[in-house]
Design a protein around this motif. Structure first.
Motif, PDB file in Angstrom:
ATOM      1  N   UNK A 185       4.206 -14.287 -12.318  1.00 13.63           N
ATOM      2  CA  UNK A 185       3.347 -13.710 -13.348  1.00 13.63           C
ATOM      3  C   UNK A 185       2.795 -12.389 -12.856  1.00 13.63           C
ATOM      4  N   UNK A 186       2.542 -11.499 -13.791  1.00 13.79           N
ATOM      5  CA  UNK A 186       2.129 -10.139 -13.442  1.00 13.79           C
ATOM      6  C   UNK A 186       0.795  -9.796 -14.096  1.00 13.79           C
ATOM      7  N   UNK A 187      -0.066  -9.148 -13.296  1.00 13.24           N
ATOM      8  CA  UNK A 187      -1.249  -8.508 -13.869  1.00 13.24           C
ATOM      9  C   UNK A 187      -0.967  -7.018 -13.786  1.00 13.24           C
ATOM     10  N   UNK A 188      -0.564  -6.417 -14.918  1.00  9.56           N
ATOM     11  CA  UNK A 188      -0.095  -5.036 -14.819  1.00  9.56           C
ATOM     12  C   UNK A 188      -1.239  -4.057 -14.641  1.00  9.56           C
ATOM     13  N   UNK A 189      -0.863  -2.884 -14.138  1.00 10.70           N
ATOM     14  CA  UNK A 189      -1.853  -1.835 -13.910  1.00 10.70           C
ATOM     15  C   UNK A 189      -2.632  -1.524 -15.189  1.00 10.70           C
ATOM     16  N   UNK A 190      -1.920  -1.524 -16.327  1.00 13.56           N
ATOM     17  CA  UNK A 190      -2.588  -1.161 -17.586  1.00 13.56           C
ATOM     18  C   UNK A 190      -3.114  -2.386 -18.340  1.00 13.56           C
ATOM     19  N   UNK A 191      -3.139  -3.527 -17.706  1.00 10.37           N
ATOM     20  CA  UNK A 191      -3.692  -4.775 -18.270  1.00 10.37           C
ATOM     21  C   UNK A 191      -2.841  -5.355 -19.391  1.00 10.37           C
ATOM     22  N   UNK A 192      -2.500  -4.538 -20.403  1.00 12.53           N
ATOM     23  CA  UNK A 192      -1.572  -4.995 -21.439  1.00 12.53           C
ATOM     24  C   UNK A 192      -2.017  -6.287 -22.123  1.00 12.53           C
ATOM     25  N   UNK A 214       0.835  -1.200   0.000  1.00 15.69           N
ATOM     26  CA  UNK A 214       0.000   0.000   0.000  1.00 15.69           C
ATOM     27  C   UNK A 214       0.862   1.238   0.000  1.00 15.69           C
ATOM     28  N   UNK A 215       0.229   2.332  -0.323  1.00 13.16           N
ATOM     29  CA  UNK A 215       0.977   3.576  -0.275  1.00 13.16           C
ATOM     30  C   UNK A 215       0.352   4.585  -1.200  1.00 13.16           C
ATOM     31  N   UNK A 216       0.677   5.849  -0.938  1.00 10.66           N
ATOM     32  CA  UNK A 216       0.068   6.900  -1.759  1.00 10.66           C
ATOM     33  C   UNK A 216       0.547   6.829  -3.208  1.00 10.66           C
ATOM     34  N   UNK A 217      -0.079   7.629  -4.021  1.00  9.74           N
ATOM     35  CA  UNK A 217       0.340   7.680  -5.419  1.00  9.74           C
ATOM     36  C   UNK A 217       1.765   8.139  -5.545  1.00  9.74           C
ATOM     37  N   UNK A 218       2.473   7.460  -6.434  1.00  9.49           N
ATOM     38  CA  UNK A 218       3.846   7.862  -6.676  1.00  9.49           C
ATOM     39  C   UNK A 218       4.796   7.362  -5.621  1.00  9.49           C
ATOM     40  N   UNK A 219       4.331   6.520  -4.706  1.00  6.81           N
ATOM     41  CA  UNK A 219       5.222   6.017  -3.657  1.00  6.81           C
ATOM     42  C   UNK A 219       6.281   5.100  -4.243  1.00  6.81           C
ATOM     43  N   UNK A 220       5.959   4.443  -5.342  1.00  6.86           N
ATOM     44  CA  UNK A 220       6.942   3.549  -5.963  1.00  6.86           C
ATOM     45  C   UNK A 220       6.492   2.111  -6.028  1.00  6.86           C
ATOM     46  N   UNK A 221       5.199   1.876  -5.841  1.00  7.99           N
ATOM     47  CA  UNK A 221       4.699   0.498  -5.852  1.00  7.99           C
ATOM     48  C   UNK A 221       4.914  -0.150  -7.218  1.00  7.99           C
ATOM     49  N   UNK A 222       4.473   0.554  -8.239  1.00  2.76           N
ATOM     50  CA  UNK A 222       4.635   0.011  -9.586  1.00  2.76           C
ATOM     51  C   UNK A 222       6.118  -0.113  -9.932  1.00  2.76           C
ATOM     52  N   UNK A 223       6.893   0.849  -9.465  1.00  3.53           N
ATOM     53  CA  UNK A 223       8.329   0.790  -9.730  1.00  3.53           C
ATOM     54  C   UNK A 223       8.933  -0.469  -9.129  1.00  3.53           C
ATOM     55  N   UNK A 224       8.518  -0.780  -7.908  1.00  2.00           N
ATOM     56  CA  UNK A 224       9.026  -1.980  -7.235  1.00  2.00           C
ATOM     57  C   UNK A 224       8.616  -3.237  -8.011  1.00  2.00           C
ATOM     58  N   UNK A 225       7.353  -3.271  -8.387  1.00  2.00           N
ATOM     59  CA  UNK A 225       6.860  -4.453  -9.105  1.00  2.00           C
ATOM     60  C   UNK A 225       7.604  -4.611 -10.426  1.00  2.00           C
ATOM     61  N   UNK A 226       7.790  -3.502 -11.118  1.00  2.00           N
ATOM     62  CA  UNK A 226       8.511  -3.587 -12.387  1.00  2.00           C
ATOM     63  C   UNK A 226       9.964  -3.976 -12.187  1.00  2.00           C
ATOM     64  N   UNK A 227      10.516  -3.603 -11.043  1.00  2.00           N
ATOM     65  CA  UNK A 227      11.879  -4.031 -10.744  1.00  2.00           C
ATOM     66  C   UNK A 227      11.905  -5.544 -10.543  1.00  2.00           C
ATOM     67  N   UNK A 228      10.930  -6.052  -9.818  1.00  2.00           N
ATOM     68  CA  UNK A 228      10.871  -7.505  -9.611  1.00  2.00           C
ATOM     69  C   UNK A 228      10.735  -8.219 -10.946  1.00  2.00           C
TER      70      UNK A 228
END
Ligand SMILES: Nc1ncnc2c1ncn2[C@@H]1O[C@H](COP(=O)(O)OP(=O)(O)OP(=O)(O)O)[C@@H](O)[C@H]1O
Ligand SMILES: Nc1ncnc2c1ncn2[C@@H]1O[C@H](COP(=O)(O)OP(=O)(O)OP(=O)(O)O)[C@@H](O)[C@H]1O
Ligand SMILES: [Mg+2]
Ligand SMILES: [Mg+2]
Lengths: 308, 239, 233, 325, 382
Positions: C78-85, C32-46
Motif C-alpha cells: 500500500x502507498x501513501x503518496x506524496x500528494x495524498x490523493x 533518502x536523497x536530494x530533490x529529483x534523485x528519483x525517490x518518487x520515481x522508484x516508488x512509482x515503479x514499485x
C-alpha cells in the motif's frame, strides 16, 4: 446545511409550488410536463453518470440512443415482436457497444488533452449517424402501437398515460444508479475513480475497467431509453442530436455529479415548457424558457457558490 | 504607515471560521514567522492579505490605505507578493515567462523590459536554463521560481508559504541565505510560513502563532517556543 | 520481501533510475536523497505506476514490475503518496472504508482494521463524517496513512509523509510508524532525515538515480556526508 | 543579454504564413469553384481561429454559431433598415456583436469550464429563438434577403474581401499570441489565482477576449450573409458553425493561429473532395477521419509537426554539444 | 465532327443524405439512362453529374460553382430546401444556365431570383401556389360533396419556415373562414410533443384539422390525438413526405393529405406507371416522396425541349421550354408561365389525397381522382 444544499431545497420547493399552481390552472399541462420531465431525465441520467465519473462530455450520447432505437426497431420488425420485447437484447447489445467504443477509442484519449474526447465523441456521433443513414435512409420509421395512445379520462379531460413509462424509467434509473453507486463495490469504486483516478488505483481499483463498465452501463441505459423512445417517437438518423445538447444542459443545470438534481431540473424544465405551451401562441417561446432557465440556474449557482 | 496591517481580520467558510479576528502587521525590512498547526489559518491569512479571499469582517491596510476591497491583481501591483503553498507553475509558459508575468502586469512593463528584468532576477537567484518548461525543473528550482515570481511584482511585502518544505537541509540553507539577501537588498517585509522550526529560528526576528484561526502568541521565536500553549498546540514533544 | 534488481526507469527519453538495486527485508527502511534523485520515481515503479524498462521487482517472490497498480495493491503493498490523493468529496469514513473494500483480503476484516486505524489516529474517529477535502493538510496526511493501512498491507510505502506537517504531528507519525513496523514492513522517503532515522532500521541514499550509500540507521547517522547534507538543520 | 538571445527563434510561423498566403492567393488564378471552396474554408478558418483565441484563456465556448448568426442578422438588419453599405456591414456586425458579447460577458464570464460552455450554447439558442420569433424585424422563420450583396456577388471581389477579413483575423490572433495578452490568457488558463497574484486583471482580459472573438464571429457571420444574400434562423445559427470550427482547431492544434488554419484547410478541402469520390456516404468517411486523427495525433497536426521539429532541434543541438566537447 | 458525339451534361444538386435528395437524384439518373437507351438527345449521349448539397447553403453553392466551371454542365437540375436554394441563387445567377429546379417553395427564393430571369425554370409550386390550390381544392370538394363542412379550420404548424409559411398562407387565403392555429416543435427539430396543440385544437372543435410538419411527426401526432380522443371530421396532414410503412398503421385510414404524387396515380397516368415500374425494378424500393418523380421530370422535360429546339442553343431551348406541354409522371401536363415574380413557373397545384386501405388515393383534382373521399374521419376506436 450548506448554502448549496439550501438552494437545492429552495429550488425543489419552488418547483413544487409552481407545479401545484399550474395544476389548478391547467391540469393536463402538469401531466404532460411531468411526462416530458421523465423523458428528459431518463436520457440525461446516463450522460450525467459518464460526465461525473469518466469526465467525458459524450457528444455521441444522443446518437447512441438513436442506434439503440434502431436496434429495437430492427429486432421488432425482423422478428415481428413487440418492440418492448426487444428491450433485453438491445440493452445487452448496447452494453457491449459501450465496452467496445470505450476500449477502442475513448480509452486511448484519456492521456491526451481533455478536449480531445469532446471531438472524438463528435466524430463518433457523425460516424454513427451517417452509418445509420446509409443503412436505413433518412426516412423516419415508427411502429404503430396501440398501447402508446392509451388514455385516461378524468372528469371531461382525456390525456395520454403511456408517457408515464418515462417517469417510471427516470425514477428507476435514478434509484438504480443511486443503489449502484452507494451500495455496490463497483459503484463505490466508480465514485472514487470519479473523484480521483490516481487515488483510486492506489487503493486497488482497476481504473480502466471501472471507466469501461461505467461507460457501458450508460450505453445500456441508453439501450433501454432508446427502446421506449422508439415506441413513442419516430426515429431517424438525426433524432438523437438534440437530446445530446438537452442532456448536457440538464447536467450542467443540475451541477456535475448531482444525479437527484437532474430529476428536479427536468421537472422544472418539463413543467415550465408545458406551461408555456398551454398559453395560446406560447409554443414558439418554449425553447426560450428551456435555455433561459438553464442559464438562470447556472448563474444563480455561480453567485451563491461565491468565491474562489 | 508603511507596510501592511490588519484589523480584526475574519473569514468564515460555511460554519468554519478559518481566520478569526487577527491583528497582524508587517513592515518593510522585517522578517516575521507565521506558524501554527495544520489548518490554523496561515495560508488563508495570506490569501486574505493578497486579496484572493474577501474577508467576512475586518480590514486590511497597506501603506496607510484601506485596501480591503481592492482585488488581488491590484494588490499585486501595489506591492504585495506571495508564493503558493501548493505550487502551480504556469505550465504552458517557460521558466522566464513565468517570472515575466509579474513584471508585465503588476509592473506594467513592456514585453521586452519584462523579459530582461525576469532574466536578471532569475540570474540573481541562481536560476539558469531560462527557456525550459516548468515541467523540467527540479523542486529546488521550482521553489526558486516561485520566489522569483513573487518578487517580480516588485513587492514591498512578501509572503513565503512553506517554500522550504520538501528541501533537504543543504538546499534549505541555500534558500535561507537567499531570503536573507532579498530582505537586505530590497528592504522588504517578509512573512515566512514554515513547519521546520530550524528555519523559523534562523530567519525570523519575530513570530506570530495562529491556532484555530486566532492569534495565540507573538514575540521572538525563543520566547514563543517556550509558551505552553504553543508547545501543546503545535510543537509537541519534538523540539 | 521486496527486491528491486537492476531497474531502469524514466519518463519518455529522460532516464531517471539507472541499474538500481535495493531491498526491503522487513522492519522500516528509509530512502533518502536530494530533490529529483528519483525517490518518487522508484516508488512509482514499485507500485506499477511508472513503467520499468529493465530489471525486475519482486515482492514475496513474485515479479510485480509493470503489473497494473491495483494488482500490486491487492498483492499486499500500500502507498501513501506524496500528494495524498484522497477522495475529497467522500467522507473520512468512506475514504477509509474504500481502502479495505477494494482489496479482497482486507475486505472482511475492514471493521477490525478500522478500529486499529482509529487507535493510531483518534482525530479520524472524531471526524468520520467530515468530507476529506475540507480537512487540514496534516489531517489529510493522517487519513492517507489510515487509508493505506486499511488495505492490510504487508509492505507500507510512504512518500515524504512529513511534508507540510506541523512538528508535533511529524513526531507522532514517526512514533506510530515505529510501532507499526513490528507487523508491517515500511519503506519511507523523507527529507526530515533526523526524525526518520529515529524510526528506520536501515536506509539507502539515492543520488541521480543511483544508490550511493546504504547501511543501518546508525551507520547513516554517523556518516559525515549524510551529516553534512541532511542533518544540518 | 545571452539569456534573452536564448529565446527560441520563431521561424516556423513565417513558413506557415508564406504557405498560407500562397494557398490563399492560388484560387485567384484557379477559377470560381476553388474560390468558392476557399471562401468557405476561410469562413470556417476564421471561426476556428476566434474560438481558439478564447480557449487560450481556458474558456470553452459552444456559442460560435450564436455570434455568427447574430452577425449575419446584424448585417441584414443594418443593411435593410439603416442602409449600411454592404462591405461596411461586416464592421457594423463586428461592433454590434462585440458590444452584445461585452454586455453578456460581464455577467457570464464568472462561469468556468462546462458551465460556461453550456451557457454559451444556450445563448446561441436564445439568439436563434429571438430572431425566429421577432417576425416584424427579422422576417421570422423565413429569414430575410439582403437588399444588395457585397460587390454584387462578384466572385473574385468577394473572395478578396474574405481574404482581407481572414488576414485581419490572423493578424489579431497573432497579436494575441505575441503581446502581453498571450501571457495574460495563458496564465489565466493555467491558474487564475496565480495569474491574479501576478497582477493580471482576469476579468478585464477575459472580457476583452470574449468581446473581440465574438466580434470576429459576428463579422464572419456578416460576410456569410453578404456572400449568399440571405439569413434564416435555421441556416444562420446552424450548430455546425460551432462544431466544425471546433473540430478543425482540435485537429490542427490548439493555442495558436496555425493549428486552426491547418485544420480548416484540411477538413474543408477533404470534405469537399471526399464527396466527389463517395457521393453517398462521404460524411461517414469524414467522421472516421476525425476519429482517426484524434486517436493518432492527439496534439493535432501542428502539434505533431512541432513535436518533430523540436525533437530534431534537440538532437541536433545535443550532437553539436557532443561535437564541441 | 467530333462534337456531335460529345455528351450533353446535366448537373444535379440534391441533399444526398436525405431520402428526398437520394431518390430525386436516383430518379434523374433513371431518366438519363432511359434517354441514353433510346439514343440520347439529339443523338448525343446524356450525362448526369450529381453533387451533394449536404443540406447546407454554402455546400450547395459550391456544388453549383463546380458544376458550372469544372464539370462544364449544360443544365442545372435538382433541388430540395429553400434555405439551400437561397445560398445557391447568387451562383446560379452568375452562370445563367438553364435551370430546372425541383425544390424550394419559399416565396423568398422567388424574390431572390427576381424578375426577367428567363433561364430559370421552377417546377415545384411556390408556397402561395400551394395555398391557393388548397383553397381551390377544398372549395371544389365542398361543392361536390355537400356533407363535407370546411368552415372552421385549425392549423397546427411546425414552428420552422415550412410550417409558418403554410399557416400564413392559409390565413390569407381562407380569410373568409374561421381559422385558428398553433405552432409546435417538429420531431425533426427535436420536438415531438403535440399534446398542447392538439388540446387547443380539440377545444376549438374544427371542421378541418391540418397539421403542417414533417414525416417524423406523422404517426406520433395521430397517436397523441388518439390519446386525448381528438377525431375531427377532416384530419389532414401536410408533410413533404410520409414515414416508411405509414400505410400499415391502423391509424392511417381516412387521413387526408397534400401531395403531388402517389403510386395510385399509376392507374390514371401512363407516364406515372412507367416511371414507377422502372424505378422499382431498378432500385428495388418505392419512391417515398414526390421529389423522386420530380427528379425524373426535370430531366425529361429538358430532353423534350432540346429535341424540339433541335440544337443546344440556349435561347432556342428556352423558347421551347416556355411553350412546352409535358405530360408528367405527376399526372398533370406541365407548362411554364409567369408566377408573382419569375417568368417560368411550372406546377402550381398540390393534390389532395387520402390514405385509404394503406395507400394514398387521389381525391382532387377530380381529373386524376382515384377514389371518393372517406368522410368523416373515422373515430379512433376502430
Ligand atoms: N476555500 C476554503 N473553503 C473551505 N474551507 C477552507 C478553505 N480554505 C481553507 N479552508 C479551511 O480553513 C482552515 C485553515 O486552512 P489553511 O489552509 O489556512 O491552514 P494552514 O494554517 O495554512 O494549514 P497548513 O499548515 O496545513 O498549510 C482549514 O480548516 C481549511 O480546511
Ligand atoms: N512525470 C514526469 N515526467 C518527466 N520527468 C519527471 C516526472 N516526474 C519526475 N520527473 C523527473 O524525474 C527526476 C526524479 O524525480 P522524482 O520525483 O523521482 O524525485 P524525488 O527523489 O522523489 O524528489 P522529490 O524530493 O522532489 O520528491 C527529476 O529530475 C524529475 O524532474
Ligand atoms: Mg497552509
Ligand atoms: Mg518525490
Amino acid at each position: 446545511m450548506t448554502g448549496f444544499k439550501r438552494l437545492q431545497v429552495a429550488l425543489s420547493v419552488a418547483a413544487g409550488i409552481a407545479v401545484v399552481a399550474l395544476f389548478l390552472w391547467r391540469p393536463t399541462a402538469v401531466v404532460y410536463g411531468l411526462q416530458r420531465a421523465g423523458l428528459y431525465a431518463s436520457i440525461a441520467l446516463p450522460m450525467a453518470l459518464v460526465l461525473g465519473i469518466v469526465h467525458i462530455v459524450n457528444l455521441a450520447h444522443g446518437e447512441m440512443m438513436m442506434v439503440a432505437a434502431y436496434l429495437s426497431y430492427a429486432a421488432a420488425r425482423a422478428l415481428g415482436i413487440d418492440p418492448l420485447l426487444a428491450l433485453v437484447p438491445t440493452t445487452i447489445v448496447m452494453f457491449i457497444v459501450g465496452i467496445v467504443l470505450y476500449r477502442l477509442t475513448i480509452s486511448r484519449t484519456v492521456d491526451g488533452p481533455e478536449l480531445n474526447q469532446l471531438i472524438l465523441t463528435f466524430g463518433i456521433a457523425m460516424v454513427l449517424g451517417q452509418a445509420v443513414n446509409m443503412i436505413a435512409t433518412s426516412q423516419p420509421r415508427k411502429i404503430s402501437l396501440d398501447y402508446v395512445s392509451a388514455s385516461a379520462t378524468v372528469g371531461d379531460v382525456s390525456f395520454g398515460v403511456y408517457d408515464f413509462v418515462f417517469v417510471a424509467l427516470a425514477a428507476a434509473s435514478l434509484a438504480g444508479l443511486y443503489l449502484f453507486l452507494k451500495k455496490t463495490r463497483l459503484g463505490q469504486a466508480a465514485t472514487a475513480v470519479g473523484q480521483n483516478p490516481r487515488g483510486a488505483r492506489i487503493v486497488g481499483i482497476d481504473v480502466q475497467r471501472t471507466y469501461t463498465i461505467v461507460f457501458a452501463i450508460s450505453a445500456a441505459l441508453l439501450g433501454i431509453v432508446g427502446t421506449f423512445f422508439m415506441t413513442k417517437f419516430s426515429i431517424f438518423p438525426t433524432v438523437g442530436g438534440s437530446y445530446t445538447m438537452r442532456s448536457f444542459s440538464l447536467v450542467a443545470m443540475a451541477g456535475i455529479g448531482n444525479l437527484p438534481m437532474i430529476v428536479v431540473s427536468s421537472v422544472i424544465l418539463g413543467v415550465s415548457e408545458a406551461a408555456i405551451q398551454a398559453v395560446p401562441h406560447g409554443g414558439g417561446w418554449s425553447p426560450l424558457v428551456f435555455f433561459g432557465l438553464i442559464i438562470l440556474a447556472i448563474m444563480i449557482r455561480s453567485f451563491r457558490g461565491g468565491r474562489a | 504607515m508603511k507596510g501592511l496591517q490588519t484589523e480584526a481580520l475574519t473569514i468564515r467558510f460555511g460554519g468554519l471560521t478559518a481566520v478569526d479576528g487577527v491583528d497582524f502587521s508587517l513592515t518593510p525590512g522585517e522578517i516575521v514567522g507565521i506558524i501554527g498547526p495544520n489548518g490554523a489559518g496561515k495560508t488563508t491569512l495570506i490569501n486574505l492579505l493578497a486579496g484572493i479571499y474577501a474577508p467576512t469582517s475586518g480590514r486590511v491596510v497597506f501603506d496607510g490605505e484601506d485596501i480591503t476591497a481592492v482585488p488581488a491583481h491590484r494588490r499585486a501591483a501595489l506591492g504585495i507578493g506571495r508564493t503558493f503553498q501548493l505550487i502551480h507553475p504556469l505550465e504552458d509558459l517557460t521558466l522566464v515567462e513565468n517570472v515575466m508575468t509579474g513584471f508585465l502586469f503588476a509592473g506594467r512593463r513592456s514585453l521586452r523590459a519584462a523579459r530582461e528584468a525576469a532574466a536578471a532576477l532569475c540570474r540573481d537567484l541562481g536560476l539558469g536554463g531560462l527557456n525550459r518548461s516548468t515541467g523540467e525543473l527540479n523542486i529546488l528550482e521550482t521553489k526558486k521560481m516561485e520566489i522569483a515570481k513573487a518578487l517580480a511584482v516588485e513587492p514591498s511585502v512578501l509572503f513565503l508559504d512553506e517554500v522550504m518544505a520538501g528541501l533537504n537541509s543543504t538546499e534549505t540553507l541555500d534558500v535561507i541565505r537567499m531570503v536573507r539577501e532579498i530582505a537586505a537588498h530590497r528592504n522588504l517585509g517578509i512573512g515566512v510560513v514554515e513547519h521546520v522550526m530550524g528555519v523559523i529560528k534562523e530567519l525570523t526576528e519575530r513570530v506570530v502563532v495562529l491556532d484555530g484561526g486566532r492569534l495565540i502568541a507573538a514575540g521572538p521565536y525563543s520566547e514563543v517556543s517556550q509558551d505552553p500553549r504553543v508547545v501543546s498546540a503545535y510543537l509537541g514533544g519534538s523540539v | 520481501m521486496l527486491t528491486v534488481e537492476n531497474v531502469d526507469c524514466g519518463y519518455g527519453r529522460l532516464q531517471v533510475l539507472r541499474d538500481l538495486s535495493m531491498e526491503v527485508a522487513g522492519g522500516a527502511v528509509g530512502l533518502f536523497g536530494p530533490n529529483g534523485a528519483g525517490k518518487t520515481t522508484l516508488i512509482n515503479a514499485i507500485m506499477g505506476i511508472n513503467r520499468v524498462t529493465a530489471g525486475s521487482i519482486t515482492f514475496e517472490g513474485r515479479g510485480i514490475h509493470n503489473r497494473p497498480t491495483h494488482e500490486i495493491v491487492h498483492g499486499g503493498i500500500a502507498l501513501v503518496p506524496q500528494e495524498r490523493e484522497l477522495f475529497p468529496g467522500m467522507t473520512v469514513l468512506e475514504n477509509l472504508r474504500i481502502g479495505a473494500e477494494q482489496v479482497p483480503h482486507a475486505r472482511d476484516r475492514g471493521e477490525e482494521t478500522l478500529e486499529t486505524v482509529f487507535g493510531y489516529f483518534p482525530i479520524l474517529r472524531e471526524r468520520t463524517k467530515q468530507l476529506a477535502g475540507t480537512m487540514s493538510g496534516g489531517q489529510q496526511r493522517m487519513l492517507a496513512v489510515g487509508r493505506a493501512l486499511m488495505a492490510l498491507p504487508r509492505l507500507l510505502i510512504l512518500d515524504e509523509p512529513s511534508l507540510g506537517l506541523q512538528p508535533s504531528i511529524v513526531h507522532e507519525l514517526f512514533t506510530i510508524l515505529g510501532e507499526m513496523k513490528e507487523h508491517v514492513a515500511v519503506l519511507v522517503t523523507e527529507q526530515n532525515v533526523r526524525e526518520s532515522l529515529r524510526t528506520v532500521d536501515r536506509g539507502y541514499v539515492l543520488e541521480n538515480g543511483r544508490i550511493v550509500l546504504r547501511g543501518t540507521a546508525d551507520e547513516l547517522a554517523n556518516d559525515p556526508e549524510v551529516e553534512r547534507s541532511y542533518l544540518g538543520l | 543579454m545571452s539569456s534573452i538571445e536564448q529565446r527560441p527563434r520563431r521561424r516556423a510561423p513565417w513558413v506557415f504564413a508564406a504557405l498560407a498566403a500562397l494557398l490563399a492567393f492560388l484560387p485567384l488564378v484557379a477559377g470560381p469553384y476553388p474560390q468558392t471552396i476557399a471562401r468557405s474554408v476561410l469562413t470556417y478558418m476564421m471561426l476556428a481561429i476566434s474560438w481558439d483565441m478564447l480557449i487560450r484563456s481556458g474558456q470553452l465556448s459552444f456559442g460560435i454559431a450564436g455570434f455568427f448568426g447574430l452577425g449575419g442578422y446584424a448585417a441584414a438588419i443594418g443593411a435593410t433598415y439603416l442602409g449600411v453599405p454592404p462591405v461596411l456591414t461586416l464592421v457594423f456586425a463586428a461592433v454590434v456583436v462585440g458590444v452584445v458579447a461585452l454586455l453578456i460577458g460581464a455577467v457570464v464570464l464568472r462561469l468556468r469550464g462546462m458551465y460556461f460552455a453550456i451557457v454559451t450554447l444556450a445563448l446561441a439558442e436564445i439568439f436563434r429563438i429571438v430572431m425566429h420569433n421577432w417576425s416584424s424585424l427579422t422576417g421570422g422563420p423565413n429569414g430575410m434577403l439582403l437588399p444588395r450583396s457585397a460587390f454584387d456577388g462578384n466572385s473574385v471581389a468577394t473572395y478578396l474581401m474574405m481574404l482581407v477579413l481572414a488576414a485581419v483575423v490572423i493578424g489579431v490572433s497573432e497579436w494575441f499570441r505575441h503581446s502581453r495578452i498571450h501571457f495574460a490568457l495563458t496564465a489565466i488558463r493555467d491558474n487564475e489565482t496565480v495569474a491574479a497574484s501576478a497582477g493580471v486583471n482576469i476579468y478585464a482580459y477575459l472580457l476583452t477576449a470574449f468581446a473581440i472573438t465574438s466580434g470576429i464571429q459576428g463579422a464572419v457571420g456578416a460576410s456569410y450573409a453578404q456572400l449568399f444574400g440571405f439569413v434564416t434562423p435555421e441556416s444562420s445559427f446552424n450548430v455546425n458553425y460551432t462544431l466544425i470550427p471546433l473540430a478543425m482547431t482540435l485537429l490542427g492544434g490548439m493555442y495558436g493561429t496555425w493549428g486552426p488554419v491547418v485544420g480548416a484547410v484540411l477538413l474543408g478541402v477533404v470534405g469537399e473532395y471526399l464527396k466527389l469520390f463517395i457521393p453517398y456516404g462521404h460524411l461517414l468517411v469524414y467522421g472516421v477521419i476525425i476519429v482517426l486523427v484524434i486517436l493518432f495525433m492527439p496534439r493535432g497536426i501542428v502539434g505533431l509537426v512541432r513535436g518533430h521539429l523540436e525533437r530534431s532541434r534537440r538532437t541536433t543541438t545535443a550532437s553539436e554539444k557532443g561535437g564541441a566537447a | 465532327q467530333e462534337g456531335a458525339a460529345e455528351p450533353i451534361r446535366m448537373g444535379g444538386v440534391w441533399p444526398l443524405g436525405d431520402i428526398t435528395g437520394e431518390q430525386g437524384s436516383k430518379s434523374a439518373q433513371l431518366a438519363v439512362d432511359e434517354l441514353n437507351a433510346n439514343g440520347g438527345i439529339l443523338g448525343r449521349p446524356v450525362e448526369l453529374v450529381v453533387i451533394d448539397s449536404e443540406f447546407s447553403p454554402d455546400k450547395g453553392a459550391a456544388a453549383i460553382e463546380r458544376l458550372a466551371t469544372i464539370e462544364n454542365v449544360d443544365f442545372f437540375i435538382g433541388g430540395m430546401s429553400s434555405g439551400v436554394h437561397l445560398g445557391q441563387i447568387p451562383a446560379l445567377k452568375r452562370y445563367r444556365k438553364i435551370t430546372m429546379w425541383t425544390g424550394a417553395a419559399s416565396h423568398l427564393a422567388e424574390e431572390a431570383i427576381g424578375p426577367d430571369q428567363d433561364w430559370y425554370f421552377h417546377l415545384h409550386p411556390w408556397d402561395y401556389n400551394q395555398g391557393a390550390s388548397y383553397v381551390e381544392g377544398w372549395t371544389a370538394i365542398a361543392e361536390r360533396y355537400p356533407d363535407i363542412a370546411i368552415d372552421r379550420w385549425f392549423l397546427a404548424y411546425e414552428e420552422g419556415a415550412f410550417g409558418s409559411a403554410s399557416f400564413e398562407a392559409t390565413q390569407q387565403l381562407f380569410s373568409d373562414m374561421e381559422i385558428s392555429g398553433e405552432s409546435f416543435q417538429s420531431a425533426a427539430a427535436g420536438g415531438g410533443d403535440y399534446t398542447a396543440v392538439l388540446e387547443r385544437a380539440k377545444e376549438y372543435d374544427p371542421d378541418v384539422f391540418i397539421w403542417a410538419g414533417y414525416d417524423a411527426d406523422a404517426l406520433p401526432i395521430m397517436e397523441q390525438a388518439r390519446a386525448i380522443d381528438f377525431a375531427p371530421p377532416l384530419f389532414v396532414g401536410a408533410p413533404p413526405g410520409w414515414p416508411a410503412s405509414f400505410g400499415e398503421s391502423g391509424l392511417a385510414e381516412g387521413v387526408t393529405l397534400y401531395g403531388m404524387w402517389a403510386p395510385s396515380l399509376n392507374s390514371v397516368s401512363d407516364v406515372s406507371a412507367h416511371y414507377y415500374q422502372s424505378y422499382v425494378s431498378t432500385y428495388d424500393e418505392e419512391p417515398a416522396t414526390y421529389f423522386a418523380p420530380l427528379g425524373y421530370t426535370a430531366v425529361m422535360i429538358l430532353a423534350q425541349a432540346v429535341e424540339a429546339a433541335g440544337s443546344m442553343d440556349q435561347d432556342a431551348i428556352i423558347a421551347e421550354l416556355q411553350n412546352i406541354e409535358y405530360d408528367s409522371a405527376l399526372g398533370e401536363t406541365i407548362s411554364f408561365a409567369p408566377s408573382r415574380v419569375i417568368s417560368n413557373q411550372g406546377i402550381r397545384q398540390q393534390k389532395i389525397l387520402q390514405w385509404q386501405g394503406g395507400e394514398q388515393q387521389v381525391l382532387w383534382p377530380f381529373e386524376f381522382a382515384t377514389s371518393e373521399p372517406e368522410y368523416p374521419f373515422p373515430s379512433w376506436d376502430r
